[in-house]
Design a protein around this motif. Structure first.
Motif, PDB file in Angstrom:
ATOM      1  N   LEU A  47       0.857  -1.096  -0.073  1.00 28.93           N
ATOM      2  CA  LEU A  47       0.167   0.155   0.067  1.00 28.93           C
ATOM      3  C   LEU A  47       0.890   1.320  -0.014  1.00 28.93           C
ATOM      4  O   LEU A  47       1.309   1.836   0.923  1.00 28.93           O
ATOM      5  N   SER A  48       1.193   1.542  -1.150  1.00 27.49           N
ATOM      6  CA  SER A  48       2.310   2.732  -1.184  1.00 27.49           C
ATOM      7  C   SER A  48       1.747   3.834  -1.344  1.00 27.49           C
ATOM      8  O   SER A  48       1.770   4.762  -2.610  1.00 27.49           O
ATOM      9  N   TYR A  49       1.248   4.613  -0.365  1.00 34.54           N
ATOM     10  CA  TYR A  49       0.293   5.715  -0.178  1.00 34.54           C
ATOM     11  C   TYR A  49       1.374   6.899  -0.744  1.00 34.54           C
ATOM     12  O   TYR A  49       0.928   8.096  -1.148  1.00 34.54           O
ATOM     13  N   ARG A  50       2.696   6.963  -0.420  1.00 40.09           N
ATOM     14  CA  ARG A  50       3.456   7.951  -0.534  1.00 40.09           C
ATOM     15  C   ARG A  50       4.374   8.124  -1.949  1.00 40.09           C
ATOM     16  O   ARG A  50       4.981   8.858  -2.284  1.00 40.09           O
ATOM     17  N   VAL A  52       4.190   7.287  -5.130  1.00 43.91           N
ATOM     18  CA  VAL A  52       3.136   7.207  -6.339  1.00 43.91           C
ATOM     19  C   VAL A  52       3.467   7.898  -7.766  1.00 43.91           C
ATOM     20  O   VAL A  52       2.623   8.053  -8.302  1.00 43.91           O
ATOM     21  N   ALA A 113      -4.359   8.911  -2.911  1.00 46.81           N
ATOM     22  CA  ALA A 113      -3.689   7.971  -2.250  1.00 46.81           C
ATOM     23  C   ALA A 113      -3.579   8.215  -0.687  1.00 46.81           C
ATOM     24  O   ALA A 113      -4.189   7.231   0.180  1.00 46.81           O
ATOM     25  N   LEU A 114      -3.339   9.389  -0.174  1.00 49.12           N
ATOM     26  CA  LEU A 114      -3.501   9.732   1.605  1.00 49.12           C
ATOM     27  C   LEU A 114      -4.975   9.867   1.719  1.00 49.12           C
ATOM     28  O   LEU A 114      -5.055   9.071   3.084  1.00 49.12           O
ATOM     29  N   SER A 116      -7.124   7.714   0.563  1.00 52.01           N
ATOM     30  CA  SER A 116      -7.335   6.224   0.450  1.00 52.01           C
ATOM     31  C   SER A 116      -6.984   5.503   1.847  1.00 52.01           C
ATOM     32  O   SER A 116      -7.476   4.578   2.406  1.00 52.01           O
ATOM     33  N   GLN A 117      -5.725   6.103   2.387  1.00 55.24           N
ATOM     34  CA  GLN A 117      -5.136   5.419   3.534  1.00 55.24           C
ATOM     35  C   GLN A 117      -6.103   5.791   4.711  1.00 55.24           C
ATOM     36  O   GLN A 117      -6.266   5.237   5.593  1.00 55.24           O
ATOM     37  N   ASP A 193       3.922   4.038   4.999  1.00 49.62           N
ATOM     38  CA  ASP A 193       3.261   3.149   4.034  1.00 49.62           C
ATOM     39  C   ASP A 193       3.091   1.759   4.897  1.00 49.62           C
ATOM     40  O   ASP A 193       3.450   1.686   5.748  1.00 49.62           O
ATOM     41  N   THR A 385      -3.638   0.272  -3.563  1.00 56.13           N
ATOM     42  CA  THR A 385      -3.387   1.410  -2.818  1.00 56.13           C
ATOM     43  C   THR A 385      -4.605   2.400  -2.888  1.00 56.13           C
ATOM     44  O   THR A 385      -4.830   3.222  -1.804  1.00 56.13           O
ATOM     45  N   LEU A 386      -5.032   2.827  -4.213  1.00 59.51           N
ATOM     46  CA  LEU A 386      -6.134   3.631  -4.295  1.00 59.51           C
ATOM     47  C   LEU A 386      -7.471   3.347  -4.278  1.00 59.51           C
ATOM     48  O   LEU A 386      -8.428   3.962  -4.284  1.00 59.51           O
TER      49      LEU A 386
END
Length: 414
Positions: A47-50, A52, A113-114, A116-117, A193, A385-386
């Motif tokens: 889950l590569s939120y940062r 991207v 992404a952020l 989504s987290q 992440d 991730t998204l």
């Protein structure tokens, strides 16, 4: 409101969950007999939120030419086809290979992404969603090449919460990298992440959904036609059977392209084929606890419970999701050289899947030219991730509410 959602992968399931959570009625349609058996089945798990950054970037076309000369041993393999759709996609990809375009699209992805987290955190904490190998373990992108490391460090956005590390610091963050430390030039670390098993996550969502009287699953049914009446979709056809719909949401990954073409809707999506290995672990000695991405080899490593997931490569050249043993052999070799203590990678479960990617790397969310037809497609390698953020945004858009994130760069232009 009543919705039909086509696609039982992580995008379709999170979309259904977000809508049912809001009190809407959802009928989820999946062509396979079970959910999450295709692209969501054995993806990278990170889950590569940062981290991207889109694939399209300055220098990528020249780099890709060099990769093409390496054949099956290249991280990216391109096979030209007699396909107008492929060449239109490739032309747009080349146009997006500018540093300014990459950074603009990366900002759009980071924003989503952020969010989504945050949405996944709410679902875990408020709904008790669990048991899908979730951990907050950070992500470390290692660089073996000096130039690629310096470019990554120069492009770093401190607001994203990332840190630049030298080789020694990389090994301190992830001790399993100590044997490789002398060959590393440095790394980029994203401590916020996470990791999880996408297939298990989909199964847990389905378990929650089937408890609701507002949800119905139609599995093993492939949609053969979308029947239009004026500016609306009137019904779906399953061979001789049909289903009338109030609102239709497309979340069928790469298959969405052919589904919508008869309506005159041309999605700028092409399947990027990726591969993975899933290795059962007998011990955790020498196994990375942090998510690791080997940037120069384009390989990701993620520990999912008692398994190590290794995923890599991009094949551009068709709609076939079968496993290419030459690509698998390359992945086995790279994994064995990087983390040899994990076990015998020849015994790992093999997988290949089609990532539905736009040329710019950003998904297509929201309305179309038809009044009751909505999109949640084109997430590429960032689908897991998204997924939660995209589903939440769609839940707002379809009910005319203001979404939690700005939609710049994330919508479909016909």
């Amino acid at each position: 409101m009543r919705f039909a959602v086509i696609g039982g992968g992580v995008i379709g399931l999170t979309t259904a969950y977000a809508l049912v959570r809001r009190g809407h009625h959802v009928e989820l349609i999946e062509k396979q007999n079970q959910v999450a058996l295709e692209t969501s089945f054995a993806n990278g798990g990170q889950l590569s939120y940062r981290y991207v950054s889109p694939l399209a970037d300055a220098g990528v076309p020249l780099q890709a030419l060099g990769w093409m000369l390496r054949g099956d041993n290249a991280p990216l393999r391109f096979r030209p086809a007699i396909s107008r759709h492929q060449w239109r996609w490739c032309l747009r990809f080349l146009q997006a290979c500018r540093r300014s375009t990459n950074r603009r699209n990366a900002a759009h992805l980071l924003r989503l992404a952020l969010h989504s987290q945050r949405v996944l955190r709410d679902w875990r904490e408020e709904d008790g969603l669990s048991d899908f190998a979730w951990r907050a373990n950070g992500k470390l992108v290692i660089h073996r090449d000096r130039a690629s490391f310096e470019n990554a460090a120069a492009a770093l956005d401190p607001a994203a919460g990332q840190r630049v590390l030298d080789a020694r610091q990389c090994a301190e963050i992830e001790p399993a990298l100590f044997p490789l430390a002398e060959r590393l030039k440095g790394g980029i670390y994203s401590p916020g992440d996470e990791v999880a098993d996408c297939h298990l996550f989909c199964r847990r969502l389905l378990e929650r959904l089937v408890r609701s009287p507002n949800f119905q699953l139609r599995s093993g049914q492939a949609v053969t036609a979308l029947n239009r009446e004026n500016r609306r979709i009137r019904s779906l056809s399953f061979g001789k059977e049909s289903l009338e719909v109030d609102h239709l949401l497309i979340a069928a990954g790469a298959a969405s392209v052919r589904l919508l073409q008869p309506l005159g809707i041309e999605l700028p999506i092409y399947p990027l084929k990726g591969y993975s290995l899933t290795l059962p672990l007998s011990s955790h000695v020498g196994i990375p606890e942090t998510n690791v991405t080997d940037y120069d080899n384009k390989v990701v490593y993620a520990r999912l419970g008692d398994q190590l997931r290794v995923a890599a490569m991009v094949d551009i050249g068709g709609w076939d999701a079968s496993v290419d043993q030459r690509r698998i052999a390359m992945l086995q070799r790279l994994a064995g050289e990087t983390f040899p203590g994990a076990g015998n990678y020849r015994n790992a479960t093999q997988w290949a899947g089609l990532r539905p990617a736009t040329p710019e790397g950003t998904p297509l969310l929201g309305a179309t030219t038809l009044d009751n037809l909505w999109l949640n497609v084109g997430h590429g390698s960032l689908g897991f991730t998204l997924a939660c953020g995209s589903a939440d945004v769609l839940g707002d858009l379809v009910t005319d509410q203001r979404p939690a994130v700005a939609m710049d760069g994330l919508t479909f232009t016909h």
